[in-house]
Write a protein that holds these residues in place. Structure first.
Motif, PDB file in Angstrom:
ATOM      1  N   UNK A  71       1.064  -1.066  -0.122  1.00  0.00           N
ATOM      2  CA  UNK A  71       0.348  -0.028  -0.114  1.00  0.00           C
ATOM      3  C   UNK A  71       0.805   1.843   0.550  1.00  0.00           C
ATOM      4  N   UNK A  72       2.147   1.325   0.779  1.00  0.00           N
ATOM      5  CA  UNK A  72       2.610   2.519   0.844  1.00  0.00           C
ATOM      6  C   UNK A  72       3.436   2.923  -0.733  1.00  0.00           C
ATOM      7  N   UNK A  73       4.157   1.670  -1.504  1.00  0.00           N
ATOM      8  CA  UNK A  73       4.587   1.608  -2.698  1.00  0.00           C
ATOM      9  C   UNK A  73       3.629   1.782  -3.377  1.00  0.00           C
ATOM     10  N   UNK A  74       2.443   1.681  -3.151  1.00  0.00           N
ATOM     11  CA  UNK A  74       1.594   2.198  -4.601  1.00  0.00           C
ATOM     12  C   UNK A  74       0.914   3.937  -4.228  1.00  0.00           C
ATOM     13  N   UNK A  75       1.578   4.360  -2.819  1.00  0.00           N
ATOM     14  CA  UNK A  75       1.741   6.181  -2.912  1.00  0.00           C
ATOM     15  C   UNK A  75       2.211   6.613  -3.749  1.00  0.00           C
ATOM     16  N   UNK A  76       0.814   7.979  -4.815  1.00  0.00           N
ATOM     17  CA  UNK A  76       2.047   8.415  -5.399  1.00  0.00           C
ATOM     18  C   UNK A  76       2.391   9.437  -5.068  1.00  0.00           C
ATOM     19  N   UNK A  77       3.691  10.364  -5.612  1.00  0.00           N
ATOM     20  CA  UNK A  77       4.582  11.072  -4.713  1.00  0.00           C
ATOM     21  C   UNK A  77       3.658  12.280  -4.149  1.00  0.00           C
ATOM     22  N   UNK A  78       3.284  12.599  -4.391  1.00  0.00           N
ATOM     23  CA  UNK A  78       2.202  14.267  -4.567  1.00  0.00           C
ATOM     24  C   UNK A  78       1.470  13.492  -3.254  1.00  0.00           C
ATOM     25  N   UNK A  79       1.085  12.897  -2.927  1.00  0.00           N
ATOM     26  CA  UNK A  79       0.799  12.341  -1.656  1.00  0.00           C
ATOM     27  C   UNK A  79       1.482  11.916  -0.329  1.00  0.00           C
ATOM     28  N   UNK A  80       2.947  11.318  -0.717  1.00  0.00           N
ATOM     29  CA  UNK A  80       3.736  11.657  -0.027  1.00  0.00           C
ATOM     30  C   UNK A  80       4.832  12.695   0.686  1.00  0.00           C
ATOM     31  N   UNK A  81       4.547  13.602  -0.660  1.00  0.00           N
ATOM     32  CA  UNK A  81       5.446  15.300   0.139  1.00  0.00           C
ATOM     33  C   UNK A  81       4.221  15.712   0.527  1.00  0.00           C
ATOM     34  N   UNK A  82       2.958  15.578   0.382  1.00  0.00           N
ATOM     35  CA  UNK A  82       1.726  16.207   1.353  1.00  0.00           C
ATOM     36  C   UNK A  82       2.242  15.548   2.481  1.00  0.00           C
ATOM     37  N   UNK A  83       2.200  14.730   2.234  1.00  0.00           N
ATOM     38  CA  UNK A  83       1.939  13.639   3.931  1.00  0.00           C
ATOM     39  C   UNK A  83       2.638  14.099   4.726  1.00  0.00           C
ATOM     40  N   UNK A  84       4.704  14.114   4.134  1.00  0.00           N
ATOM     41  CA  UNK A  84       5.212  14.375   4.883  1.00  0.00           C
ATOM     42  C   UNK A  84       5.593  15.952   5.613  1.00  0.00           C
ATOM     43  N   UNK A  85       4.872  16.756   4.747  1.00  0.00           N
ATOM     44  CA  UNK A  85       4.818  18.616   5.488  1.00  0.00           C
ATOM     45  C   UNK A  85       4.398  18.153   6.746  1.00  0.00           C
ATOM     46  N   UNK A  86       2.666  17.955   6.359  1.00  0.00           N
ATOM     47  CA  UNK A  86       1.238  18.116   7.311  1.00  0.00           C
ATOM     48  C   UNK A  86       2.436  16.588   8.627  1.00  0.00           C
ATOM     49  N   UNK A  87       3.173  15.836   8.362  1.00  0.00           N
ATOM     50  CA  UNK A  87       3.767  15.335   9.751  1.00  0.00           C
ATOM     51  C   UNK A  87       4.412  15.931  10.570  1.00  0.00           C
ATOM     52  N   UNK A  88       5.087  16.594   9.987  1.00  0.00           N
ATOM     53  CA  UNK A  88       6.155  17.589  10.865  1.00  0.00           C
ATOM     54  C   UNK A  88       5.312  18.906  11.320  1.00  0.00           C
ATOM     55  N   UNK A  89       3.751  19.310  10.412  1.00  0.00           N
ATOM     56  CA  UNK A  89       3.044  20.281  11.126  1.00  0.00           C
ATOM     57  C   UNK A  89       2.953  19.444  12.562  1.00  0.00           C
ATOM     58  N   UNK A  90       2.042  18.088  12.182  1.00  0.00           N
ATOM     59  CA  UNK A  90       0.960  17.716  13.528  1.00  0.00           C
ATOM     60  C   UNK A  90       2.776  17.645  14.901  1.00  0.00           C
ATOM     61  N   UNK A  91       3.637  16.328  14.262  1.00  0.00           N
ATOM     62  CA  UNK A  91       4.538  16.073  15.082  1.00  0.00           C
ATOM     63  C   UNK A  91       5.376  17.661  15.778  1.00  0.00           C
ATOM     64  N   UNK A  92       5.059  18.691  15.457  1.00  0.00           N
ATOM     65  CA  UNK A  92       5.710  19.366  16.059  1.00  0.00           C
ATOM     66  C   UNK A  92       5.347  20.258  16.713  1.00  0.00           C
TER      67      UNK A  92
END
Length: 191
Positions: free
Chosen positions: A8-29
């Motif tokens: 399921x992770x390998x099937x994620x589009x690059x844009x989803x990966x980039x958006x998720x990384x930004x959101x994860x950083x915001x939430x974690x901070x």
């Protein structure tokens, strides 16, 4: 379960990966455990793992000492300080994926015991706080080391929303985590 989660992770589009990384950083901070931390043990995400690089740079920018793992031949972890993206080097291990590791001086496997928070990789976590990892045992050793040292950092897993599941398989040596951060928010777990 691991195979289906990785597929399921390998099937994620690059844009989803980039958006998720930004959101994860915001939430974690926003987590008090990270906002108040002087030292955080983390990891460098690779491939389609939930992205950590924005978070690593933000923590470092706040003056937090960020420790990153160095995989040892026996799958245990040594640690070194993160000094920015240029301080990372590709480390290929026979039969394993290529990792990005800090190139600086090694601090020893026990360096993690001084962290205020530990960000753990995983594939899934359940409501009890049980984490499913990749199966190599590296972070099981970290958690056991923390327990032996009577160290009690906040244990936080970074995942995609659909990886918070009803139940993961559990072994006697597994340790529960305290929180999971996903792109949509934070869940406190009750071990």
């Amino acid at each position: 379960m691991r195979r289906s989660l990785l597929a399921a992770r390998r099937a994620l589009p690059d844009e989803t990966l980039r958006r998720s990384a930004r959101a994860l950083a915001e939430r974690a901070l926003d987590l008090p455990e990270l906002a108040d931390a002087g030292s955080v043990a983390a990891y460098v995400s690779i491939g389609s793992e939930p992205g950590t690089r924005d978070l690593l740079d933000a923590l470092r920018g706040r003056g937090v000492r960020v420790l990153l793992p160095v995989l040892l031949p026996d799958n245990d972890l040594d640690w070194a300080a993160y000094e920015g993206p240029a301080s990372l080097a590709a480390a290929a291990r026979a039969g394993k994926m290529t990792l990005l590791e800090p190139a600086g001086p090694r601090l020893g496997p026990d360096a993690v015991t001084g962290a205020d928070a530990v960000l753990l990789p995983g594939l899934a976590v359940d409501g009890r706080g049980m984490r499913l990892g990749r199966g190599g045992g590296s972070y099981d050793r970290v958690l056991a080391r923390l327990e032996r040292a009577d160290a009690h950092p906040a244990l936080v897993v970074l995942l995609y929303d659909e990886e918070v599941v009803a139940r993961v398989p559990e072994e006697p040596h597994d340790h529960p985590v305290h929180a999971v951060v996903t792109p949509s928010g934070v869940r406190r777990l009750r071990p």
